[in-house]
Write a protein that holds these residues in place. Structure first.
Motif, PDB file in Angstrom:
ATOM      1  N   ALA A   1       8.107  -8.303  -8.305  1.00 11.14           N
ATOM      2  CA  ALA A   1       8.547  -6.949  -8.712  1.00 11.14           C
ATOM      3  C   ALA A   1       8.336  -5.926  -7.602  1.00 11.14           C
ATOM      4  N   CYS A   2       7.546  -6.244  -6.589  1.00 17.23           N
ATOM      5  CA  CYS A   2       7.361  -5.309  -5.465  1.00 17.23           C
ATOM      6  C   CYS A   2       8.433  -5.605  -4.420  1.00 17.23           C
ATOM      7  N   PRO A   3       9.358  -4.673  -4.213  1.00 16.84           N
ATOM      8  CA  PRO A   3      10.466  -4.941  -3.290  1.00 16.84           C
ATOM      9  C   PRO A   3      10.046  -4.956  -1.819  1.00 16.84           C
ATOM     10  N   TYR A   4       8.819  -4.513  -1.528  1.00 16.72           N
ATOM     11  CA  TYR A   4       8.376  -4.431  -0.122  1.00 16.72           C
ATOM     12  C   TYR A   4       7.583  -5.651   0.315  1.00 16.72           C
TER      13      TYR A   4
ATOM     14  N   THR B   1       0.662   2.621  -9.022  1.00 15.40           N
ATOM     15  CA  THR B   1       0.021   2.437  -7.721  1.00 15.40           C
ATOM     16  C   THR B   1      -0.114   0.951  -7.413  1.00 15.40           C
ATOM     17  N   CYS B   2      -0.380   0.648  -6.128  1.00 13.25           N
ATOM     18  CA  CYS B   2      -0.540  -0.760  -5.734  1.00 13.25           C
ATOM     19  C   CYS B   2      -1.756  -1.381  -6.441  1.00 13.25           C
ATOM     20  N   MET B   3      -2.827  -0.594  -6.604  1.00 14.41           N
ATOM     21  CA  MET B   3      -4.030  -1.127  -7.253  1.00 14.41           C
ATOM     22  C   MET B   3      -3.723  -1.485  -8.719  1.00 14.41           C
ATOM     23  N   ALA B   4      -3.019  -0.556  -9.392  1.00 15.70           N
ATOM     24  CA  ALA B   4      -2.660  -0.815 -10.796  1.00 15.70           C
ATOM     25  C   ALA B   4      -1.739  -2.031 -10.881  1.00 15.70           C
ATOM     26  N   PHE B   5      -0.877  -2.186  -9.865  1.00 18.72           N
ATOM     27  CA  PHE B   5       0.031  -3.341  -9.838  1.00 18.72           C
ATOM     28  C   PHE B   5      -0.772  -4.641  -9.683  1.00 18.72           C
ATOM     29  N   ALA B   6      -1.771  -4.622  -8.773  1.00 17.13           N
ATOM     30  CA  ALA B   6      -2.613  -5.812  -8.569  1.00 17.13           C
ATOM     31  C   ALA B   6      -3.280  -6.203  -9.887  1.00 17.13           C
TER      32      ALA B   6
ATOM     33  N   GLY C   1       0.789  -1.236   0.000  1.00 18.57           N
ATOM     34  CA  GLY C   1       0.000   0.000   0.000  1.00 18.57           C
ATOM     35  C   GLY C   1       0.817   1.278   0.000  1.00 18.57           C
ATOM     36  N   LYS C   2       2.069   1.223  -0.425  1.00 14.93           N
ATOM     37  CA  LYS C   2       2.909   2.429  -0.427  1.00 14.93           C
ATOM     38  C   LYS C   2       2.690   3.305  -1.661  1.00 14.93           C
ATOM     39  N   ASN C   3       2.127   2.737  -2.705  1.00 15.20           N
ATOM     40  CA  ASN C   3       1.914   3.466  -3.963  1.00 15.20           C
ATOM     41  C   ASN C   3       3.180   4.188  -4.435  1.00 15.20           C
ATOM     42  N   CYS C   4       4.302   3.500  -4.320  1.00 14.51           N
ATOM     43  CA  CYS C   4       5.593   4.138  -4.618  1.00 14.51           C
ATOM     44  C   CYS C   4       6.010   3.988  -6.077  1.00 14.51           C
ATOM     45  N   GLY C   5       5.436   3.033  -6.802  1.00 15.38           N
ATOM     46  CA  GLY C   5       5.761   2.863  -8.225  1.00 15.38           C
ATOM     47  C   GLY C   5       7.056   2.107  -8.482  1.00 15.38           C
ATOM     48  N   GLU C   6       7.694   1.581  -7.442  1.00 14.31           N
ATOM     49  CA  GLU C   6       8.977   0.893  -7.664  1.00 14.31           C
ATOM     50  C   GLU C   6       8.829  -0.424  -8.426  1.00 14.31           C
ATOM     51  N   CYS C   7       7.580  -0.902  -8.523  1.00 19.22           N
ATOM     52  CA  CYS C   7       7.310  -2.129  -9.287  1.00 19.22           C
ATOM     53  C   CYS C   7       7.088  -1.815 -10.769  1.00 19.22           C
ATOM     54  N   ASN C   8       7.348  -0.541 -11.152  1.00 17.60           N
ATOM     55  CA  ASN C   8       7.141  -0.084 -12.538  1.00 17.60           C
ATOM     56  C   ASN C   8       5.680   0.111 -12.895  1.00 17.60           C
TER      57      ASN C   8
HETATM   58  S1  SF4 Z   1       3.071  -2.820  -5.209  1.00 18.74           S
HETATM   59 FE1  SF4 Z   1       4.911  -2.468  -3.986  1.00 18.74          FE
HETATM   60  S2  SF4 Z   1       6.358  -1.430  -5.352  1.00 18.74           S
HETATM   61 FE2  SF4 Z   1       4.317  -1.349  -6.331  1.00 18.74          FE
HETATM   62  S3  SF4 Z   1       3.457   0.608  -5.722  1.00 18.74           S
HETATM   63 FE3  SF4 Z   1       2.760  -0.879  -4.184  1.00 18.74          FE
HETATM   64  S4  SF4 Z   1       4.316  -0.867  -2.570  1.00 18.74           S
HETATM   65 FE4  SF4 Z   1       5.206   0.171  -4.322  1.00 18.74          FE
END
Ligand code: SF4
Length: 259
Positions: free
Chosen positions: A39-42, A22-27, A12-19
């Motif tokens: 790909a999520c380092p956390y 946001t976390c929702m877009a990543f899911a 839930g950090k929404n940091c974009g480090e997974c490319n």
């Molecule tokens: S899924 Fe992980 S890396 Fe991606 S935005 Fe969320 S916290 Fe950041």
């Protein structure tokens, strides 16, 4: 598992480090098979792999991959390698897709360096399963002129040409350099300021034409295919392939913007 259920298990950090922004877009990207949870380092490694396994079990793409592997097992690689533009090495097929090399084992397993999404596995297995045979015609044609292309032409424009146009409008030079890295070469013989020739698969070359906005007209992208493209992939898989190109460019642009 749906996107909300998966999202709730993310940091839930929404940091974009997974490319993905946001976390929702990543899911959603994970569920679409475009990203892997690693790909999520956390996300702790063990949790990521348990979650990924559960996503895979409920993923129709994994079921499709298993079915395609069964079909590919029954194909003689020796008989089709040349037709599909692959190299035969120690009973494996070596295929290039979007500038990257993949090794396909006789039982349908695929290996490459680095991360590989389900969509690329489906595409490669599908390309092998169809194993079309034709000499490239060097005659360029629009998507809608390919077999069954007319029915899906609006999806192709919406999901492939429009997103690529938006990327080119925002960062023409960066996208041009990514295309060059993927193996594209510029062609002067087309009536467009930008014309890139690129092999997405050995028998699927495309011509990407781009007209930037000017005083009279909006910008435009047109993607052309060799007229034999539908012998090697069906219209739906061709959309899939082009969506993969757009996604690949988006990821590389994000990486470039961070460095
Ligand atoms: S899924 Fe992980 S890396 Fe991606 S935005 Fe969320 S916290 Fe950041």
């Amino acid at each position: 598992m749906n996107a909300i259920q998966l999202y709730k298990k993310l940091p839930g950090k929404n940091c974009g480090e997974c490319n993905v922004n946001t976390c929702m877009a990543f899911a959603m990207s994970v569920l679409q098979g475009l990203s892997e949870l690693s790909a999520c380092p956390y996300l702790p490694e063990k949790e990521a792999s348990t979650l990924q396994a559960s996503v895979r079990r409920s993923d129709w793409r994994e079921r499709l991959i298993r079915a395609l592997r069964q079909e590919v097992k029954n194909i003689s690689f020796k008989d089709i390698a040349e037709d599909i533009g692959a190299e035969l090495r120690d009973n494996m097929l070596i295929l290039k897709c979007l500038g990257r090399e993949f090794s396909i084992m006789p039982e349908g397993d695929i290996h490459t360096q680095g991360h590989m999404t389900p969509w690329v596995q489906i595409l490669l297995l599908h390309y092998i399963r169809i194993h079309g045979k034709a000499k490239l015609s060097d005659r360029w044609t629009s998507y809608s002129e390919l077999k069954s292309g007319m029915v899906k032409a609006s999806s192709f424009a919406r999901d492939c040409e429009e997103p690529l146009r938006a990327l080119l409008d925002n960062s023409t030079d960066a996208v041009a350099s990514i295309l060059r890295r993927l193996g594209a070469s510029h062609r002067d013989s087309f009536p467009a300021p930008f014309a890139w020739h690129l092999y997405l698969l050995p028998r699927i070359p495309v011509m990407i034409l781009y007209w930037p906005q000017d005083d009279e007209f909006d910008s435009k992208v047109k993607i052309l295919f060799d007229s034999t493209a539908d012998i090697f992939l069906d219209a739906e898989a061709i959309i899939f392939l082009l969506e993969g190109l757009v996604k690949n460019i988006e990821i590389q642009l994000r990486v470039m913007s961070r460095s």
